[in-house]
Design an enzyme around this catalytic site. Structure first.
Site, PDB file in Angstrom:
ATOM      1  N   VAL A  52       0.799  -1.213   0.000  1.00 16.82           N
ATOM      2  CA  VAL A  52       0.000   0.000   0.000  1.00 16.82           C
ATOM      3  C   VAL A  52       0.841   1.277   0.000  1.00 16.82           C
ATOM      4  CG1 VAL A  52      -0.209   0.305   2.509  1.00 16.82           C
ATOM      5  CG2 VAL A  52      -2.111   0.967   1.003  1.00 16.82           C
ATOM      6  N   TYR A  53       2.141   1.184   0.276  1.00 14.74           N
ATOM      7  CA  TYR A  53       2.986   2.400   0.301  1.00 14.74           C
ATOM      8  C   TYR A  53       3.203   2.905  -1.122  1.00 14.74           C
ATOM      9  CZ  TYR A  53       4.392   0.878   5.047  1.00 14.74           C
ATOM     10  OH  TYR A  53       4.421   0.477   6.363  1.00 14.74           O
ATOM     11  N   SER A  54       2.897   4.157  -1.481  1.00 17.96           N
ATOM     12  CA  SER A  54       2.286   5.158  -0.632  1.00 17.96           C
ATOM     13  C   SER A  54       1.010   5.671  -1.310  1.00 17.96           C
ATOM     14  CB  SER A  54       3.256   6.308  -0.406  1.00 17.96           C
ATOM     15  OG  SER A  54       3.817   6.691  -1.683  1.00 17.96           O
ATOM     16  N   GLU A  64       4.189   2.051  -4.979  1.00 20.63           N
ATOM     17  CA  GLU A  64       5.310   2.908  -5.376  1.00 20.63           C
ATOM     18  C   GLU A  64       6.606   2.511  -4.667  1.00 20.63           C
ATOM     19  OE1 GLU A  64       1.649   4.764  -6.590  1.00 20.63           O
ATOM     20  OE2 GLU A  64       2.290   4.095  -4.594  1.00 20.63           O
TER      21      GLU A  64
END
Length: 318
Positions: A52-54, A64
């Site tokens: 999930v970052y970012s 990413e």
């Protein structure tokens, strides 16, 4: 580089873990590559990220950080020298979240593609998902280990009772178990971990890689008055959370110990965690080589018993 083992996995890691949430968020790919090069040079080869970052950044969709790490691994060919941890479960778009077996199978393939590798050293549940039976989640992780796509699994943001339940289910069903826990823990935020989680990880030999090791920067000494809120985007939240009687008491203790060792409050706060029984590797981040040098030097600092006790007393929650 002295190492510790992630739970009972046999995976050896340095006593600091680098948090890859900054990649693709507060620093771009070029700056991220410089940080990754420096980490490799210092043998700080344990890197934690998440699918999930970012996603919270305007224009981003998640992935990413993993993508930048994958590009660096492809460029340098250093995959075998890196202990790579990532996570699954946070929202990644319509229908893409949680810890169901079907979604874990889908998500791991996406992470592997972005990371440009065929295995993940530590694959973690990013948060508990009570809508899915633990047997299903653990069974999916167990299958990934048997397929060679994952070496070990861990849990993040689990409560003590749920972590204990998951460990029991793994034992009863012959499934891979959570070898690590990733909780919030630092000199200020102690109570929840020490009261609820520490007894479980201690009893079962689970490794601990704690996040917010510097309390969002408060323990660096950067925020000492309300006026300091302007020093960063998160300044107001940091001050409202930590700038109180107990917080100032902790900063004063850090100042006193730092002066004796000619160190910084950041280094002393990390050294306390590294010496705390049960902690495997605090997670720290840096956006510049200077910041990285500062946090890395915490590994050279060993606190005397009286200084360790002073910090314990100043930050006591009981």
């Amino acid at each position: 580089m002295k190492t510790r083992t992630l739970g009972r996995s046999g995976i050896a890691v340095p006593k600091l873990c680098f948090g890859g949430n900054v990649f693709g968020w507060t620093i771009d790919q070029a700056a991220s590559f410089r940080i990754l090069d420096a980490l490799a040079e210092r043998e700080l080869n344990f890197i934690d990220t998440a699918d999930v970052y970012s996603a919270w950044v305007d224009g981003n969709q998640g992935g990413e950080s993993e993508t930048i790490i994958g590009n660096w691994l492809k460029k340098t060919g250093k995959r075998d020298g890196i202990i790579l941890a990532t996570k699954v479960g946070k929202p990644m778009g319509a229908g893409k979240e949680g810890l169901s077996a079907a979604y874990i199978k889908q998500a791991v393939e996406a992470s592997l593609r972005r990371l440009q590798t065929d295995y993940i050293d530590l694959y973690q549940s990013h948060s508990d998902d009570e809508s899915v039976p633990l047997e299903e989640t653990l069974g999916a992780f167990d299958a990934l280990i048997k397929e060679g796509k994952v070496r070990a699994i861990g849990a993040s943001n689990y409560s003590g009772p749920r972590l204990a339940q998951a460990l029991r289910i793994s034992e009863q069903n012959g499934l891979a178990r959570y070898e690590t826990l990733q909780p919030q823990y630092n000199l200020y935020d102690r109570q929840e971990y020490e009261q609820d989680l520490e007894p479980v990880v201690t009893a079962h030999g689970v490794g601990v890689i704690n996040y917010y090791a510097l309390a969002s920067g408060f323990l660096s000494g950067k925020y000492r008055a309300k006026e300091d809120a302007a020093k960063s985007k998160r300044g107001e939240k940091v001050i409202s959370t930590y700038l109180n009687t107990r917080g100032l008491r902790i900063l004063h203790a850090l100042d006193a110990v730092s002066e004796r060792y000619r160190a910084t409050p950041t280094q002393v706060a990390l050294a306390w965690q590294i010496q705390r029984p049960g902690i495997t590797a605090p997670i720290v981040s840096a956006t510049s080589l200077e910041q990285l040098e500062e946090v890395a030097n915490a590994l050279t600092l060993t606190l005397r018993d009286d200084d360790y006790a002073l910090l314990e007393q100043a930050s006591a929650w009981r």
